[in-house]
Design a protein around this motif. Sequence first.
Motif, PDB file in Angstrom:
ATOM      1  N   GLU A 340       0.802  -1.222   0.000  1.00  0.00           N
ATOM      2  CA  GLU A 340       0.000   0.000   0.000  1.00  0.00           C
ATOM      3  C   GLU A 340       0.835   1.272   0.000  1.00  0.00           C
ATOM      4  N   THR A 341       1.835   1.362   0.848  1.00  0.00           N
ATOM      5  CA  THR A 341       2.596   2.605   0.978  1.00  0.00           C
ATOM      6  C   THR A 341       3.873   2.556   0.144  1.00  0.00           C
ATOM      7  N   PRO A 342       4.426   3.723  -0.208  1.00  0.00           N
ATOM      8  CA  PRO A 342       5.703   3.739  -0.931  1.00  0.00           C
ATOM      9  C   PRO A 342       6.808   2.981  -0.203  1.00  0.00           C
ATOM     10  N   GLU A 344       6.489   0.427   1.852  1.00  0.00           N
ATOM     11  CA  GLU A 344       6.230  -1.020   1.753  1.00  0.00           C
ATOM     12  C   GLU A 344       6.565  -1.529   0.358  1.00  0.00           C
ATOM     13  N   LYS A 345       6.294  -0.730  -0.655  1.00  0.00           N
ATOM     14  CA  LYS A 345       6.613  -1.125  -2.027  1.00  0.00           C
ATOM     15  C   LYS A 345       8.128  -1.254  -2.206  1.00  0.00           C
ATOM     16  N   MET A 405      13.165   5.375   4.345  1.00  0.00           N
ATOM     17  CA  MET A 405      11.966   4.591   4.036  1.00  0.00           C
ATOM     18  C   MET A 405      12.193   3.095   4.225  1.00  0.00           C
ATOM     19  N   THR A 498      -6.017  12.737  -1.338  1.00  0.00           N
ATOM     20  CA  THR A 498      -4.946  11.739  -1.202  1.00  0.00           C
ATOM     21  C   THR A 498      -5.206  10.474  -2.018  1.00  0.00           C
TER      22      THR A 498
END
Length: 804
Positions: A340-342, A344-345, A405, A498
Motif C-alpha cells: 500500500e505505501t511507498p 512497503e513497495k 523509508m 490523497t
Amino acid sequence: MVRKISKAAVIGSGIMGGGIAALLAGAGVKVLLLDIVPFDLTDGEKEDPAARNRIVKTGMDGALMAQPPLFYSKKDAGLIEIGNLTDDFDKLADCDWICEVVVENLKIKQDLFKRIEAIRKPTCIVSSNTSGIPLKAMSEGLSPEFKQHFLGTHFFNPVRWMHLLELIPGEETSRDVLDFIEKFGEVNLGKGIVWAKDTPNFIGNRIGIQGMGKVMQEVVRQGMTLAEVDALFGPAMGRPSSAIFGTADLVGLDTMAHVMENSYALCPDDEERDTHVLPDFVKKMVENNWLGNKTKGGFFKKEKNAEGKKVKMMIDPATCEYVEFAKADLPCLTAAKAAETPAEKAKAILYGNDKGAKFAWSCCANGLIYAANRIPEISASIVEIDNAMKWGYALETGPFESWDMIGVNESVAKMEADGMAVPEKVKAMLAGGNESFYKVEGGRQYFYDFETEAYKPVKLSESALSLATCRADGKVVKSCPSVSLVDIGDDVFCVEFTTKMNALNREIIEFMGEVKDFALENAAGIVIGNQAGGMPGAFSAGADLDYVLGLCKGKKYAEMDEFLTLAQNGLKEIRYANLPVVAAPYGMTLGGGCEVCLGAADKIVGAADLMMGLVEMGVGLLPAGGGCTNLWKKFFFALPEPVQKDTDLAKLFVPVFMAIGMAKYSMSAKQAFGFGHMNPLADRIVMNRDLLIGEAKKEVLAMVDAGYAPPVKKPVPVMGEAGAGMISAQIFNMFSGGFLSEHDMLIVKRIAYVIAGGTVKEGTPIDEDVMYKLEREAFIDFAKEEKTIARIEHMLKKGAPLRN
C-alpha cells in the motif's frame, strides 16, 4: 542597492539556451538571445542581417516549436530579441544578468568572458551553465569585480519542466549576488535551488550518472532485460515511468556518455570511478548513432512486425540487437504492487529473494553508499543531494529519504552482510542512537548533519509550507482514506486530496460537507490543495471514472443524480459560506478538479505549469459538478457591473462553449487566463510550486484582514434558445469536415443547450440551480449511451480518449 533583473542576456541558442530564454521571458524579463555568426556565409550573405542571425533564429524557432512546450505562452516570445555576438555584442552593456550557455570549451568560454568584462555594467551578474569546467578556470585573469559577480547557474533540460537549478558560488562571488540569485531563481523563475560545490558535474549529474552507469554494468553482469530493469526502477520505486533506460533515451545516449566521460576524466579519486565506463553494448549503440528519441531508436524503439503491427522493441545487452519488448514478470514486483505505501513497495522489492530483488538491491545499496561518500566533497548536506535528485531526476524521494523509508538499521545490516563498505559517518550516526536521516519535531523538519553529528533544521523559504511536515507533526484534524483536513497554522486549514492522481470520489465529496461545518466554527479560511510528487503532477485529474463506470453499467441513474447533486451542493455551499476559500491547483487540474476550483473557491492561486480544463467531452460526458454553470458565471461576472447590462452575451457564449465542447485545457496558468478558467483580476500565478500552499494561505489571510464577506448568490443572464441556434451551423460544419463524430455531435449540442440555460429568451437571468439541473440531466442521458461507456472504458484502459 536594490537589485532587479529587468533585462537578461542568454549567450548560446541551443536547446538549453533557448529554454533559459523562454523561462526568463515567462517571468516577464526582457531577454537578449545571442549566438555566433555562421561560418559558411556566402559573399552575398555577409551583409544580410537575416543570414548573420541564422543560427540564433534557428534556435529561437526550435524553442517555439519544442514539445513539451518551453514557453508558458508563445506571446512571451515578444520579450526576446535575437542577435549575434559580432553585431549585437554592445547590447550586453545594459543587461542585469548575462548567462553563458556555449560549447564546453575552456578557451572559448575564457575569451567570451574577457569580452563581457570589458562591456558589462558594474552591477551585472554573469553566470555559466557549464557542468564540467571549473569556475575558477573560466574566470582566471579576470578582475576581482567580475569574479564578485560571477557564479554557476546550472539549469536542467528541459528548462521549463525540470525544477532543479544548481547554484555554484565562485571563490570570490559576493554574498549579495548569491542571495539575490537564490531568491530570483526560487520566486521569479520557480526553481528548486540547490547549492553545489565547484566539482565535476556538480550534484545531480554526479550522483545520477553514477547510478545509471552502475545499473548498465549490472544489467550485463546479472543478465537482466531492459524491461525488467525499468519495471524495477520505475513508479514501483518512486521513480518516473521512464525509469533508467527510458530516461537515457529522453536525454540522449550521446549526452549521457559525455557526462559519464566527464566524471571519469575529472574524478580520478572517485571510489566508483569504474562505474562511469560505458558497457560495450552501450558504446556500440553510440557508435551506431542509436541515441534515443532524437534518432527514433535507442534502448527502446517502435517498429512494425511481420504482420504490420507497431510493436515496442528493446536492446538485448548480450547481442546489442533489438528484440521484442517482453513485460517484466518478477515476484518482487508482484509483491510491490500489492503493497500500500511507498515504503512497503520499496521494501518488497529491495528485501525480496528473486533475481529482480537482488538486482535492485545491489544497485540501490551501491547508490546510497555513493551518495553518503560524496559529503562533503560535492555538497555540505544530505538535503542538497536529496533535492537535486528529486528536482533534477524526477524522483519522489532522494537517496537519504529513500534510505529512511527502507530502514537505516536494517539496510546497513544487510549491506555489511553482503560485504559492502558502509561509510563510517553512517555507522557513527547509528551508534549515536540516531536511526534516521530526517525527523520532524515541533512542526519543523530536521536533517542529520555529518559534520556536527547532530540534527539541524531544514532550511525553507519563508513562503514554503510542507503538508507532509504538518502531517508528521500531528496537524491532521480530520481524515479518511481519500482526503484530509490539515491545520497549516494561523487558523487556516488545507483540504488535501490523497487518492491516486487525486481523483474525486464520493468519499471526498461527502468529506467536503463536513469540512464546511468544521471550518465555520474553527477556521479563518480554507485552502484546497495538495503536494503530490512529480512534475507536473496532479492537483486532481478529475472524477473517479471507475465509480462513474460502475454507475453507468449498473444503470444506477437515481444514484448518479444523487451523487451529482451532492457534488454540486457541496461545492456551492463552501463557495457561499462565510469564510474565504482559495484553491491552489497545479499540474493536471482536469474535469472535476477544475470544477472544484471554479465552484468552491473565491480565488485561484495557480502554479505556472497548470494543465486546467473541463475535459469530460473526452469520455462522452459533460461537466456536471457545476463546471458548465460556473465557467459561464466566471466569464459573465468577471465583467464590471456597468458593462454587464449591455454585454453581447454571444461574445461570451462562444468561448465558453468552445472551452467545454472542445475539451480545451491549458498547458500553463497563462493559458488558463486565456481560456477563462482563471481571472486575471482576481486570480494569480505562482512560479514555484513549492510555494503554492504557502502563497494560497497568504491570500486567505489577506481576505480575512480585508474584512471578508461571502459572495451573494444572484441570477446570471444566459443566451437561451439563441445560443444553441447560433452555433448549430458551426457544429454541422465541424461534423461535415470530420472533426466531430456523430456521438460528438450529440454531446456538443447538449453542452450548448446547458450553457445557454435551456429554452429561455436571450438575456433572461436564471438561478444557477436551474443550470445545475440541466447539467445533471444531460450527464445521465449521456451515461445511458453505449458509446459513452466505451469511451470511459478506453480512458481507464489506455489513458487516452476514444473517438467513436
